[in-house]
Design a protein around this motif. Structure first.
Motif, PDB file in Angstrom:
ATOM      1  N   ALA A  10       0.811  -1.231   0.000  1.00  0.00           N
ATOM      2  CA  ALA A  10       0.000   0.000   0.000  1.00  0.00           C
ATOM      3  C   ALA A  10       0.836   1.268   0.000  1.00  0.00           C
ATOM      4  O   ALA A  10       0.338   2.339   0.333  1.00  0.00           O
ATOM      5  CB  ALA A  10      -0.950  -0.020   1.202  1.00  0.00           C
ATOM      6  N   GLY A  11       2.081   1.162  -0.397  1.00  0.00           N
ATOM      7  CA  GLY A  11       2.941   2.345  -0.385  1.00  0.00           C
ATOM      8  C   GLY A  11       2.707   3.282  -1.556  1.00  0.00           C
ATOM      9  O   GLY A  11       3.151   4.431  -1.546  1.00  0.00           O
ATOM     10  N   GLY A  88       2.051  -6.736  -5.756  1.00  0.00           N
ATOM     11  CA  GLY A  88       2.309  -7.486  -6.981  1.00  0.00           C
ATOM     12  C   GLY A  88       3.444  -6.856  -7.749  1.00  0.00           C
ATOM     13  O   GLY A  88       3.694  -5.653  -7.642  1.00  0.00           O
ATOM     14  N   THR A 186      -0.240   3.797 -13.052  1.00  0.00           N
ATOM     15  CA  THR A 186       0.321   3.885 -11.689  1.00  0.00           C
ATOM     16  C   THR A 186       1.834   3.750 -11.840  1.00  0.00           C
ATOM     17  O   THR A 186       2.343   3.648 -12.963  1.00  0.00           O
ATOM     18  CB  THR A 186      -0.159   2.712 -10.793  1.00  0.00           C
ATOM     19  OG1 THR A 186       0.309   1.497 -11.390  1.00  0.00           O
ATOM     20  CG2 THR A 186      -1.656   2.661 -10.620  1.00  0.00           C
ATOM     21  N   HIS A 192       8.155   0.625 -11.602  1.00  0.00           N
ATOM     22  CA  HIS A 192       7.950  -0.809 -11.403  1.00  0.00           C
ATOM     23  C   HIS A 192       7.619  -1.559 -12.683  1.00  0.00           C
ATOM     24  O   HIS A 192       6.956  -2.582 -12.651  1.00  0.00           O
ATOM     25  CB  HIS A 192       6.815  -1.043 -10.396  1.00  0.00           C
ATOM     26  CG  HIS A 192       7.215  -0.733  -8.997  1.00  0.00           C
ATOM     27  ND1 HIS A 192       6.314  -0.562  -7.983  1.00  0.00           N
ATOM     28  CD2 HIS A 192       8.431  -0.576  -8.433  1.00  0.00           C
ATOM     29  CE1 HIS A 192       6.949  -0.301  -6.864  1.00  0.00           C
ATOM     30  NE2 HIS A 192       8.229  -0.291  -7.113  1.00  0.00           N
TER      31      HIS A 192
HETATM   32  N1  LIG Z   1      -1.743  -0.721 -12.723  1.00  0.00           N
HETATM   33  C1  LIG Z   1      -2.287  -1.601 -13.543  1.00  0.00           C
HETATM   34  O1  LIG Z   1      -2.370  -1.386 -14.775  1.00  0.00           O
HETATM   35  C2  LIG Z   1      -2.860  -2.885 -12.992  1.00  0.00           C
HETATM   36  C3  LIG Z   1      -3.819  -3.550 -13.762  1.00  0.00           C
HETATM   37  C4  LIG Z   1      -4.343  -4.748 -13.302  1.00  0.00           C
HETATM   38  C5  LIG Z   1      -3.923  -5.250 -12.074  1.00  0.00           C
HETATM   39  N2  LIG Z   1      -2.993  -4.590 -11.344  1.00  0.00           N
HETATM   40  C6  LIG Z   1      -2.568  -5.191 -10.059  1.00  0.00           C
HETATM   41  O2  LIG Z   1      -2.847  -4.291  -9.011  1.00  0.00           O
HETATM   42  C7  LIG Z   1      -1.897  -4.446  -7.962  1.00  0.00           C
HETATM   43  C8  LIG Z   1      -1.276  -3.097  -7.640  1.00  0.00           C
HETATM   44  O3  LIG Z   1      -0.686  -2.594  -8.823  1.00  0.00           O
HETATM   45  P1  LIG Z   1      -0.158  -1.097  -8.958  1.00  0.00           P
HETATM   46  O4  LIG Z   1      -0.471  -0.655 -10.326  1.00  0.00           O
HETATM   47  O5  LIG Z   1      -0.606  -0.274  -7.825  1.00  0.00           O
HETATM   48  O6  LIG Z   1       1.405  -1.369  -8.883  1.00  0.00           O
HETATM   49  P2  LIG Z   1       2.591  -0.527  -8.232  1.00  0.00           P
HETATM   50  O7  LIG Z   1       2.318   0.927  -8.369  1.00  0.00           O
HETATM   51  O8  LIG Z   1       3.815  -1.084  -8.833  1.00  0.00           O
HETATM   52  O9  LIG Z   1       2.504  -0.927  -6.676  1.00  0.00           O
HETATM   53  C9  LIG Z   1       2.753  -2.226  -6.273  1.00  0.00           C
HETATM   54  C10 LIG Z   1       3.013  -2.247  -4.790  1.00  0.00           C
HETATM   55  O10 LIG Z   1       3.351  -3.590  -4.382  1.00  0.00           O
HETATM   56  C11 LIG Z   1       4.433  -3.510  -3.480  1.00  0.00           C
HETATM   57  N3  LIG Z   1       5.227  -4.729  -3.409  1.00  0.00           N
HETATM   58  C12 LIG Z   1       6.096  -5.232  -4.313  1.00  0.00           C
HETATM   59  N4  LIG Z   1       6.674  -6.336  -3.819  1.00  0.00           N
HETATM   60  C13 LIG Z   1       6.167  -6.524  -2.581  1.00  0.00           C
HETATM   61  C14 LIG Z   1       6.372  -7.488  -1.575  1.00  0.00           C
HETATM   62  N5  LIG Z   1       7.262  -8.478  -1.716  1.00  0.00           N
HETATM   63  N6  LIG Z   1       5.664  -7.392  -0.418  1.00  0.00           N
HETATM   64  C15 LIG Z   1       4.791  -6.390  -0.244  1.00  0.00           C
HETATM   65  N7  LIG Z   1       4.554  -5.431  -1.147  1.00  0.00           N
HETATM   66  C16 LIG Z   1       5.242  -5.511  -2.301  1.00  0.00           C
HETATM   67  C17 LIG Z   1       5.267  -2.344  -3.988  1.00  0.00           C
HETATM   68  O11 LIG Z   1       6.112  -1.893  -2.946  1.00  0.00           O
HETATM   69  P3  LIG Z   1       7.597  -1.287  -3.272  1.00  0.00           P
HETATM   70  O12 LIG Z   1       7.366  -0.008  -3.965  1.00  0.00           O
HETATM   71  O13 LIG Z   1       8.236  -1.100  -1.958  1.00  0.00           O
HETATM   72  O14 LIG Z   1       8.276  -2.310  -4.129  1.00  0.00           O
HETATM   73  C18 LIG Z   1       4.190  -1.346  -4.372  1.00  0.00           C
HETATM   74  O15 LIG Z   1       3.804  -0.573  -3.275  1.00  0.00           O
HETATM   75  C19 LIG Z   1      -0.892  -5.487  -8.434  1.00  0.00           C
HETATM   76  O16 LIG Z   1      -1.220  -6.759  -7.913  1.00  0.00           O
HETATM   77  C20 LIG Z   1      -1.082  -5.473  -9.957  1.00  0.00           C
HETATM   78  O17 LIG Z   1      -0.725  -6.698 -10.554  1.00  0.00           O
HETATM   79  C21 LIG Z   1      -2.447  -3.406 -11.756  1.00  0.00           C
END
Ligand SMILES: NC(=O)c1ccc[n+]([C@@H]2O[C@H](COP(=O)([O-])OP(=O)(O)OC[C@H]3O[C@@H](n4cnc5c(N)ncnc54)[C@H](OP(=O)(O)O)[C@@H]3O)[C@@H](O)[C@H]2O)c1
Length: 286
Positions: A10-11, A88, A186, A192
Motif C-alpha cells: 500500500a505504499g 504485486g 500507476t 515498477h
Molecule cells: N496498474 C495496472 O495497470 C494494474 C492492472 C491490473 C492489475 N494490477 C494489479 O494491481 C496491484 C497493484 O498494482 P499497482 O499498479 O498499484 O502497482 P505498483 O504501483 O507497482 O505498486 C505495487 C506495490 O506492491 C508492493 N510490493 C512489491 N513487492 C512486494 C512485496 N514483496 N511485499 C509487499 N509489497 C510488495 C510495492 O512496494 P515497493 O514499492 O516497496 O516495491 C508497491 O507498493 C498489483 O497486484 C497489480 O498486478 C495493476
C-alpha cells in the motif's frame, strides 16, 4: 467498532489509493509496505487527506513480517475483518528473454506471497465466523497477452486459488472476491515496469517485437479511462456488500473484452482478438 482491513503493497498505486479511500469511510486501515522507508510517504498522504493510516512493514515474501503484522492487528483491534491482497510485481519480456530467477520472483510475490498472507489471517477469520478476502488480480488473470507470460501465469494462478478457496470458506461465513482491473496508470508503468534483464538485449530475437509491444502498451496506459479510484471503490463495495460478488471487473475495456470472449465461440475469439494482437506486433498471426 470500526472494522480493520489489511492491505498489502500500500505504499503507492492502487494499494495506497484504496487505503485512503477506506480510511475516509471509517475502516481501520493497515496500509502495509514492504520497506519501512516508504512509511513517511504514506503518512504524509494520509495527513494531507485528514485520515489515519497504520503503516506496518510487511513483505509478502517474509513470513516473520506477515506474522508480526497480523499479530499486531489482532492485538490492537481484536480482528482482521478484511484483507486486500494487492502487492504485486510485473515482468515484461518474451519468455525466452525471461530468466528462471526473474520468473520465480514473480511467482514468489504474486502467488506464494498472497498464499502466505491468506494462511496468516484465516484462523482468526474462521474463529470470528466473518471476514473478506479480496484478491487484486487483473484482466491478465483472465485473458493473457504476449510478453507477460510469468505475470499472466501468476494472475491465472491467483484466480484459480481464490475461486477454489471461496468454496472452502463460504460455509464458514467468509467471502472471497477477485478484482480484475484493466490497465491503470500507476507506478507499475514507470519505476515498477519490471522489464526483464534480457528483453531489450540487441541479440534477442524478440527485441523488435517487444519494443513494439511496449509502445502499444504505453498507448493503452496513456489513454486508459480507468483510474486507481475505480479500484478503490470496487474494493469498498466488496467489503461492504451484504453478498459480495466473486468477481468484479474494473474498467470498460476489461469488461468489453471479457464480454466478447463470453459471446464469441472460443476459436473465433482467439482468431479475432489474439490474431489482431499478433498482427500489430509481429505483422502476422501465423
Ligand atoms: N496498474 C495496472 O495497470 C494494474 C492492472 C491490473 C492489475 N494490477 C494489479 O494491481 C496491484 C497493484 O498494482 P499497482 O499498479 O498499484 O502497482 P505498483 O504501483 O507497482 O505498486 C505495487 C506495490 O506492491 C508492493 N510490493 C512489491 N513487492 C512486494 C512485496 N514483496 N511485499 C509487499 N509489497 C510488495 C510495492 O512496494 P515497493 O514499492 O516497496 O516495491 C508497491 O507498493 C498489483 O497486484 C497489480 O498486478 C495493476
Amino acid at each position: 467498532m470500526s472494522k480493520s482491513v489489511l492491505i498489502t503493497g500500500a505504499g503507492m498505486g492502487l494499494g495506497l489509493e484504496t487505503a485512503l479511500y477506506l480510511a475516509q469511510r471509517g475502516f481501520t486501515v493497515y496500509a502495509s509496505v514492504p520497506e519501512a522507508a516508504h512509511r513517511d510517504l504514506v503518512m504524509t498522504r494520509a495527513a494531507e487527506q485528514g485520515v489515519t493510516l497504520h503503516v506496518p512493514r510487511l513483505d509478502v515474501t517474509d513470513e516473520a513480517s506477515i506474522r508480526e503484522t497480523v499479530g499486531t492487528i489482532l492485538a490492537e483491534t481484536g480482528h482482521v475483518y478484511g484483507v486486500v491482497h494487492n502487492a504485486g510485481i510485473s515482468l515484461r519480456g518474451y519468455f525466452e528473454d525471461c530468466e528462471e530467477e526473474e520468473i520465480r520472483r514473480v511467482m514468489e510475490v504474486n502467488f506464494f506471497g498472497t498464499l502466505a498472507v491468506t494462511r496468516a489471517v484465516l484462523p482468526s477469520m474462521r474463529q470470528a465466523g466473518q471476514g473478506r478476502l479480496i484478491f487484486i488480480s487483473s484482466i491478465g488473470g483472465r485473458i493473457a497477452s504476449m510478453a507477460r507470460t510469468a505475470y499472466c501465469a501468476s494472475k491465472f494462478a491467483i484466480e484459480g486459488f481464490a475461486e477454489s478457496l471461496m468454496q472452502e470458506v463460504a460455509p464458514l461465513g467468509l467471502h472471497v472476491s477477485i478484482i480484475e482491473p484493466a490497465i491503470i496508470r500507476t507506478e507499475r508503468w514507470t519505476v515498477h515496469r519490471g522489464i526483464a534483464r534480457r528483453a531489450l538485449d540487441p541479440d534477442s530475437p524478440y527485441r523488435e517485437w517487444f519494443q513494439r509491444q511496449e509502445e502499444l502498451a504505453d498507448v493503452l496506459v496513456r489513454t486508459s479511462p480507468t483510474k486507481p479510484m475505480h479500484v478503490a471503490r470496487v474494493v469498498y463495495r466488496a467489503l461492504t456488500a451484504r453478498r459480495p460478488r466473486l468477481r468484479y471487473m474494473v474498467g470498460w475495456r476489461a469488461k468489453s473484452v471479457l464480454l466478447l470472449r463470453r459471446l464469441l465461440p472460443g476459436e473465433l475469439f482467439e482468431r479475432f482478438y489474439f490474431g489482431e494482437a499478433m498482427r500489430r506486433v509481429a505483422g502476422s498471426s501465423s
